[in-house]
Design a protein around this motif. Structure first.
Motif, PDB file in Angstrom:
ATOM      1  N   THR A  37     104.272  34.490  62.195  1.00 41.06           N
ATOM      2  CA  THR A  37     104.354  35.319  60.981  1.00 41.06           C
ATOM      3  C   THR A  37     104.994  34.458  59.906  1.00 41.06           C
ATOM      4  OG1 THR A  37     106.555  36.130  61.501  1.00 41.06           O
ATOM      5  CG2 THR A  37     104.713  37.475  62.265  1.00 41.06           C
ATOM      6  N   LEU A  39     104.895  31.727  80.617  1.00 40.09           N
ATOM      7  CA  LEU A  39     105.875  32.324  79.712  1.00 40.09           C
ATOM      8  C   LEU A  39     105.867  33.847  79.832  1.00 40.09           C
ATOM      9  CD1 LEU A  39     107.938  31.739  77.485  1.00 40.09           C
ATOM     10  CD2 LEU A  39     106.119  32.012  75.830  1.00 40.09           C
ATOM     11  N   LYS A  42     104.972  47.303  72.318  1.00 45.42           N
ATOM     12  CA  LYS A  42     104.823  45.841  72.227  1.00 45.42           C
ATOM     13  C   LYS A  42     104.003  45.337  73.406  1.00 45.42           C
ATOM     14  CE  LYS A  42     107.321  45.847  68.581  1.00 45.42           C
ATOM     15  NZ  LYS A  42     108.643  45.494  68.144  1.00 45.42           N
ATOM     16  N   CYS A  54     115.933  31.407  68.157  1.00 45.66           N
ATOM     17  CA  CYS A  54     115.738  32.534  67.240  1.00 45.66           C
ATOM     18  C   CYS A  54     115.776  33.877  67.964  1.00 45.66           C
ATOM     19  CB  CYS A  54     114.402  32.427  66.533  1.00 45.66           C
ATOM     20  SG  CYS A  54     114.234  30.975  65.499  1.00 45.66           S
ATOM     21  N   HIS A  55     115.530  33.878  69.265  1.00 43.96           N
ATOM     22  CA  HIS A  55     115.462  35.135  70.025  1.00 43.96           C
ATOM     23  C   HIS A  55     116.600  35.235  71.024  1.00 43.96           C
ATOM     24  CE1 HIS A  55     111.536  36.400  68.589  1.00 43.96           C
ATOM     25  NE2 HIS A  55     111.174  35.133  68.638  1.00 43.96           N
ATOM     26  N   MET A 102     101.669  36.997  68.919  1.00 44.91           N
ATOM     27  CA  MET A 102     102.770  36.472  68.099  1.00 44.91           C
ATOM     28  C   MET A 102     102.859  34.949  68.244  1.00 44.91           C
ATOM     29  SD  MET A 102     104.560  38.415  66.336  1.00 44.91           S
ATOM     30  CE  MET A 102     105.910  38.264  65.213  1.00 44.91           C
ATOM     31  N   ILE A 103     102.744  34.466  69.472  1.00 39.40           N
ATOM     32  CA  ILE A 103     102.862  33.024  69.704  1.00 39.40           C
ATOM     33  C   ILE A 103     101.678  32.283  69.076  1.00 39.40           C
ATOM     34  CG2 ILE A 103     102.883  31.239  71.487  1.00 39.40           C
ATOM     35  CD1 ILE A 103     104.360  33.268  73.260  1.00 39.40           C
ATOM     36  N   PHE A 118     102.848  28.781  67.736  1.00 37.27           N
ATOM     37  CA  PHE A 118     102.977  27.707  68.721  1.00 37.27           C
ATOM     38  C   PHE A 118     101.628  27.522  69.385  1.00 37.27           C
ATOM     39  CE2 PHE A 118     107.209  29.445  68.279  1.00 37.27           C
ATOM     40  CZ  PHE A 118     108.046  28.341  68.345  1.00 37.27           C
ATOM     41  N   LEU A 151     114.154  39.716  73.270  1.00 41.06           N
ATOM     42  CA  LEU A 151     112.875  39.798  73.985  1.00 41.06           C
ATOM     43  C   LEU A 151     113.020  40.162  75.471  1.00 41.06           C
ATOM     44  CD1 LEU A 151     110.914  36.758  72.484  1.00 41.06           C
ATOM     45  CD2 LEU A 151     110.890  39.117  71.742  1.00 41.06           C
ATOM     46  N   GLN A 157     108.008  34.448  59.150  1.00 45.07           N
ATOM     47  CA  GLN A 157     109.303  33.956  59.629  1.00 45.07           C
ATOM     48  C   GLN A 157     109.234  33.205  60.943  1.00 45.07           C
ATOM     49  OE1 GLN A 157     111.008  37.929  59.410  1.00 45.07           O
ATOM     50  NE2 GLN A 157     112.789  36.977  58.447  1.00 45.07           N
ATOM     51  N   MET A 158     108.217  33.526  61.757  1.00 42.23           N
ATOM     52  CA  MET A 158     108.131  32.855  63.059  1.00 42.23           C
ATOM     53  C   MET A 158     106.969  31.862  63.066  1.00 42.23           C
ATOM     54  SD  MET A 158     107.698  34.307  66.881  1.00 42.23           S
ATOM     55  CE  MET A 158     106.666  33.405  68.031  1.00 42.23           C
ATOM     56  N   LEU A 183     117.582  35.353  64.444  1.00 35.54           N
ATOM     57  CA  LEU A 183     116.543  35.456  63.422  1.00 35.54           C
ATOM     58  C   LEU A 183     115.468  36.444  63.876  1.00 35.54           C
ATOM     59  CD1 LEU A 183     115.837  34.273  60.691  1.00 35.54           C
ATOM     60  CD2 LEU A 183     114.507  32.517  61.832  1.00 35.54           C
ATOM     61  N   CYS A 232     112.590  28.972  72.164  1.00 30.45           N
ATOM     62  CA  CYS A 232     112.488  30.360  71.702  1.00 30.45           C
ATOM     63  C   CYS A 232     113.886  30.961  71.528  1.00 30.45           C
ATOM     64  CB  CYS A 232     111.715  31.208  72.713  1.00 30.45           C
ATOM     65  SG  CYS A 232     110.160  30.499  73.241  1.00 30.45           S
TER      66      CYS A 232
HETATM   67  C1  HEC Z   1     112.161  29.827  63.984  1.00 26.90           C
HETATM   68  C2  HEC Z   1     112.580  30.973  64.715  1.00 26.90           C
HETATM   69  C3  HEC Z   1     111.696  31.441  65.859  1.00 26.90           C
HETATM   70  C4  HEC Z   1     111.300  30.763  66.977  1.00 26.90           C
HETATM   71  C5  HEC Z   1     111.603  29.326  67.355  1.00 26.90           C
HETATM   72  C6  HEC Z   1     110.542  31.692  67.755  1.00 26.90           C
HETATM   73  N1  HEC Z   1     110.468  32.909  67.140  1.00 26.90           N
HETATM   74 FE1  HEC Z   1     109.534  34.575  67.830  1.00 26.90          FE
HETATM   75  N2  HEC Z   1     110.063  35.586  66.148  1.00 26.90           N
HETATM   76  C7  HEC Z   1     110.834  35.067  65.115  1.00 26.90           C
HETATM   77  C8  HEC Z   1     111.011  36.083  64.104  1.00 26.90           C
HETATM   78  C9  HEC Z   1     111.801  35.942  62.825  1.00 26.90           C
HETATM   79  C10 HEC Z   1     110.294  37.224  64.542  1.00 26.90           C
HETATM   80  C11 HEC Z   1     110.089  38.555  63.808  1.00 26.90           C
HETATM   81  C12 HEC Z   1     108.890  38.264  62.954  1.00 26.90           C
HETATM   82  C13 HEC Z   1     108.348  39.394  62.175  1.00 26.90           C
HETATM   83  O1  HEC Z   1     108.560  40.559  62.534  1.00 26.90           O
HETATM   84  O2  HEC Z   1     107.653  39.080  61.167  1.00 26.90           O
HETATM   85  C14 HEC Z   1     109.707  36.876  65.824  1.00 26.90           C
HETATM   86  C15 HEC Z   1     108.944  37.735  66.598  1.00 26.90           C
HETATM   87  C16 HEC Z   1     108.525  37.452  67.882  1.00 26.90           C
HETATM   88  C17 HEC Z   1     107.855  38.401  68.748  1.00 26.90           C
HETATM   89  C18 HEC Z   1     107.520  39.856  68.416  1.00 26.90           C
HETATM   90  C19 HEC Z   1     108.742  40.663  68.738  1.00 26.90           C
HETATM   91  C20 HEC Z   1     108.628  42.099  68.350  1.00 26.90           C
HETATM   92  O3  HEC Z   1     109.487  42.868  68.835  1.00 26.90           O
HETATM   93  O4  HEC Z   1     107.764  42.439  67.555  1.00 26.90           O
HETATM   94  C21 HEC Z   1     107.634  37.767  69.932  1.00 26.90           C
HETATM   95  C22 HEC Z   1     106.976  38.345  71.178  1.00 26.90           C
HETATM   96  C23 HEC Z   1     108.134  36.415  69.799  1.00 26.90           C
HETATM   97  N3  HEC Z   1     108.667  36.264  68.545  1.00 26.90           N
HETATM   98  C24 HEC Z   1     108.070  35.460  70.801  1.00 26.90           C
HETATM   99  C25 HEC Z   1     108.524  34.161  70.645  1.00 26.90           C
HETATM  100  C26 HEC Z   1     108.416  33.147  71.694  1.00 26.90           C
HETATM  101  C27 HEC Z   1     107.875  33.382  73.077  1.00 26.90           C
HETATM  102  C28 HEC Z   1     108.925  32.014  71.172  1.00 26.90           C
HETATM  103  C29 HEC Z   1     108.982  30.651  71.830  1.00 26.90           C
HETATM  104  C30 HEC Z   1     107.695  30.078  72.201  1.00 26.90           C
HETATM  105  C31 HEC Z   1     109.379  32.284  69.822  1.00 26.90           C
HETATM  106  N4  HEC Z   1     109.109  33.612  69.551  1.00 26.90           N
HETATM  107  C32 HEC Z   1     109.983  31.395  68.990  1.00 26.90           C
HETATM  108  C33 HEC Z   1     111.377  33.800  65.044  1.00 26.90           C
HETATM  109  C34 HEC Z   1     111.176  32.794  65.966  1.00 26.90           C
END
Ligand code: HEC
Length: 140
Positions: A92, A108, A79, A56-57, A87-88, A98, A70, A94-95, A66, A53
């Motif tokens: 979306t 987690l 949130k 990107c975070h 979200m997981i 999982f 968090l 972009q994300m 990206l 995670c």
């Molecule tokens: C490839 C890059 C990538 C990975 C790897 C990734 N994320 Fe994300 N995540 C994003 C992006 C880009 C956004 C914003 C997406 C949107 O708003 O459409 C996002 C948004 C989120 C959000 C919502 C945040 C908000 O403020 O709205 C959460 C919660 C989140 N991710 C959790 C996770 C977790 C937990 C993991 C690991 C299991 C993970 N992400 C792995 C790219 C990633």
């Protein structure tokens, strides 16, 4: 009654005690650790690492850029845990989504609760007061 140096001493002692007392009335901004399960949070850290995670975070602004930071997602009124789970599961554009097991997902969440309890990541929520000390901005 004559004013003697020792009276001044008593007054200063009284002021010292009053001030010390007043400082302890306001609880320190450290949140209780009981808000999360330590062992589960430790497992959750491994989940966080194994799914990468962090690539990107950010936590405390460190990590990939990206996605959003968090650190305090759990206590964010807009949130919270529900968004994290959704979200997981769904992802979306972009994300990526999982597929975590229930145990992984719960750990987690516990890990994110622990980062949330460890402090605030956004420096804009703090300001320097007139005594030069850093305080949290309550109005936001
Ligand atoms: C490839 C890059 C990538 C990975 C790897 C990734 N994320 Fe994300 N995540 C994003 C992006 C880009 C956004 C914003 C997406 C949107 O708003 O459409 C996002 C948004 C989120 C959000 C919502 C945040 C908000 O403020 O709205 C959460 C919660 C989140 N991710 C959790 C996770 C977790 C937990 C993991 C690991 C299991 C993970 N992400 C792995 C790219 C990633």
């Amino acid at each position: 009654m004559n004013f003697r140096p020792k009276h001044m001493f008593y007054i200063l002692c009284a002021l010292f005690l009053l001030y010390s007392f007043s400082i302890y009335i306001k609880p320190l901004s450290i949140k209780e650790e009981s808000k999360f399960n330590k062992e589960k949070a430790a497992d959750g850290r491994l989940v966080w690492q194994s799914y990468n995670c962090q690539s990107c975070h950010q936590l405390y602004s460190l990590g990939g850029y990206l996605g959003p930071d968090l650190t305090n997602i759990i206590s964010n009124p807009n949130k919270g845990e529900t968004i994290v789970r959704a979200m997981i599961k769904s992802g979306t554009k972009q994300m990526p989504a999982f597929s975590l097991t229930d145990t992984e997902m719960n750990s987690l969440i516990e890990f994110l609760k622990s980062t949330d309890a460890s402090g605030k990541a956004d420096p804009r929520e703090f300001y320097i007061n007139k005594f030069g000390m850093i305080e949290e901005n309550e109005s936001e």
